[in-house]
Design an enzyme around this catalytic site. Structure first.
Site, PDB file in Angstrom:
ATOM      1  N   GLY A 299      73.552  -9.863  22.542  1.00  0.00           N
ATOM      2  CA  GLY A 299      74.621  -8.635  22.541  1.00  0.00           C
ATOM      3  C   GLY A 299      74.756  -7.503  20.663  1.00  0.00           C
ATOM      4  O   GLY A 299      75.305  -6.946  20.373  1.00  0.00           O
ATOM      5  N   GLN A 300      73.846  -7.690  20.290  1.00  0.00           N
ATOM      6  CA  GLN A 300      73.518  -7.494  18.935  1.00  0.00           C
ATOM      7  C   GLN A 300      73.689  -6.385  18.820  1.00  0.00           C
ATOM      8  O   GLN A 300      72.434  -6.077  19.268  1.00  0.00           O
ATOM      9  CB  GLN A 300      72.910  -8.492  18.223  1.00  0.00           C
ATOM     10  CG  GLN A 300      72.699  -7.939  15.955  1.00  0.00           C
ATOM     11  CD  GLN A 300      71.485  -8.966  15.794  1.00  0.00           C
ATOM     12  OE1 GLN A 300      71.196  -9.592  16.165  1.00  0.00           O
ATOM     13  NE2 GLN A 300      71.831  -8.529  14.085  1.00  0.00           N
TER      14      GLN A 300
ATOM     15  N   HIS B 147      75.602  -9.747  10.682  1.00  0.00           N
ATOM     16  CA  HIS B 147      77.376  -9.712  10.199  1.00  0.00           C
ATOM     17  C   HIS B 147      78.220 -10.315  11.083  1.00  0.00           C
ATOM     18  O   HIS B 147      77.499 -10.815  11.946  1.00  0.00           O
ATOM     19  CB  HIS B 147      77.928  -8.395  10.556  1.00  0.00           C
ATOM     20  CG  HIS B 147      77.358  -7.704  11.940  1.00  0.00           C
ATOM     21  ND1 HIS B 147      76.136  -6.698  12.282  1.00  0.00           N
ATOM     22  CD2 HIS B 147      78.291  -7.855  13.606  1.00  0.00           C
ATOM     23  CE1 HIS B 147      75.688  -6.669  13.641  1.00  0.00           C
ATOM     24  NE2 HIS B 147      77.024  -7.480  14.799  1.00  0.00           N
TER      25      HIS B 147
END
Ligand code: AMP
Ligand code: ZN
Length: 114
Positions: free
Chosen positions: A93-94, A100
């Site tokens: 789901g990046q 980050h």
């Protein structure tokens, strides 16, 4: 990296709610929080994901994780517990291709994640 959202935030060119910052990493509130505390920590320099950062600059990755812990302390979620997440790649789901860490807390969380 041109057109990178988080490079823009780190450079002060894109607005964000900054939580804390130092010479190499910066923490800001997620624009779409998934928990009462939802802060993102990024390196100022651009790496696409955790694997690229870890392979190139392990010391900077350690600083990023230390900054995540400082944020948890500052947000008052250490005693209750919190989660640090690096979504890496499409199936995880990046959506932003600048590495980050998510710091999430302030509510009970289920495991395993969906
Ligand atoms: P990920 O899906 O792991 O790549 O996480 C990207 C995160 O960035 C999501 O939780 C978004 O809500 C968050 N996000 C996207 N745009 C912004 C922005 N302009 N300021 C703060 N957070 C953002
Ligand atoms: Zn970037």
């Amino acid at each position: 990296m041109p057109d990178c959202l988080f490079c823009g935030i780190a450079a002060g060119e894109v607005a964000a709610t900054i939580v804390s910052a130092n010479s190499r990493t910066i923490a800001f509130r997620d624009i779409n929080p998934q928990a009462p505390v939802h802060v993102l920590i990024v390196p100022r320099v651009h790496y696409a994901n955790l694997a690229e950062l870890g392979a190139a600059e392990a010391d900077l990755l350690a600083e990023l994780v230390a900054h995540a812990r400082e944020v948890a302390v500052g947000e008052g979620i250490v005693d209750a517990g919190y989660r640090v997440v690096f979504n890496t790649g499409q199936q995880a789901g990046q959506t932003v291709e600048h590495v980050h860490a998510h710091v999430l807390g302030g509510r009970p969380m289920s495991w395993p994640p969906g």
